[in-house]
Design a protein around this motif. Structure first.
Motif: not given
Lengths: 111, 113
Positions: B28-30, B93-95, B100
């Motif tokens: 659910n990373h942005n 992916t990252s939040s 980061n």
């Protein structure tokens, strides 16, 4: 000048020795620094991150950061043949959520 | 369990034949990223999405495009692959937070015949 520089190696060390990997970066505004391990034909795997000057230890791994000199290093104690891989240094770009990667240092640990 | 999943792991295409690579995430990373990595080189960022906001790197060829239909999925389209596009394509992916940390999928190895 490359933004993130690493010696391509190979760095060859005997089993049980300390392996020292170095990285320099050009952006003084960078805040976060990462070490990824990449085995041949595989994707990068995060092993350490650091954002404060000084040392950070995690098991056999120690990351060292010196922002004044713009370098970050990774020490691997008691090196094992399974540590043989390419180690990528990554630095955040303009304190953003993008990373700049170095080309990596290839480490060979001899049994 | 794998958190960033790329399909297929290996893709062979013909010169000029469009190809699509996929990436899905359960974190659910942005932020989702696409990198290209050639042998003994650094991963090269092609583009990334922050949520639905698309960001193209200045030197990414027009031949490469991306879609992110929802939070979980992101696609890389190569419209007319050339021999020089043979590489490993990495999704990460990252939040998108202060620290980061990027998590990578296993990658897709693309061969162009």
């Amino acid at each position: 000048q490359k933004e993130v520089e690493q010696n391509s190696g190979p760095l060859s060390v005997p089993e049980g020795a300390i392996a020292s990997l170095n990285c320099t970066y050009s952006d003084r505004g960078s805040q976060s620094f990462f070490w990824y391990r990449q085995y041949s034909g595989k994707s990068p795997e995060l092993i350490m991150f650091i954002y404060s000057n000084g040392d950070k230890e995690d098991g056999r791994f120690t990351a060292q950061l010196n922002k004044a000199s713009q370098y970050v290093s990774l020490l691997i104690r008691d090196s094992q043949p399974s540590d043989s891989a390419t180690y990528l240094c990554a630095v955040d770009r303009d304190s953003s959520y993008k990373l700049i990667f170095g080309s990596g240092t290839r480490l060979l640990v001899r049994p | 369990d794998a958190m960033v999943i790329q399909n297929p792991r290996y893709q062979v295409t013909q010169f000029g034949k469009p190809v699509t690579l996929s990436c899905s995430q359960t974190l659910n990373h942005n932020v989702m990223y696409w990198y290209q990595q050639k042998s003994s080189q650094a991963p090269k960022l092609l583009f990334h999405y922050y949520d639905k906001d698309f960001n193209n790197e200045a030197d990414t060829p027009d031949n490469f495009q991306s879609r992110r239909p929802n939070t979980s999925f992101c696609f890389l389209d190569i419209r007319s692959p050339g021999l020089g596009d043979a590489a490993m394509y990495l999704c990460a992916t990252s939040s998108g937070g202060v620290l980061n940390i990027q998590y990578f999928g296993a990658g897709t190895r693309l061969s162009v015949l």
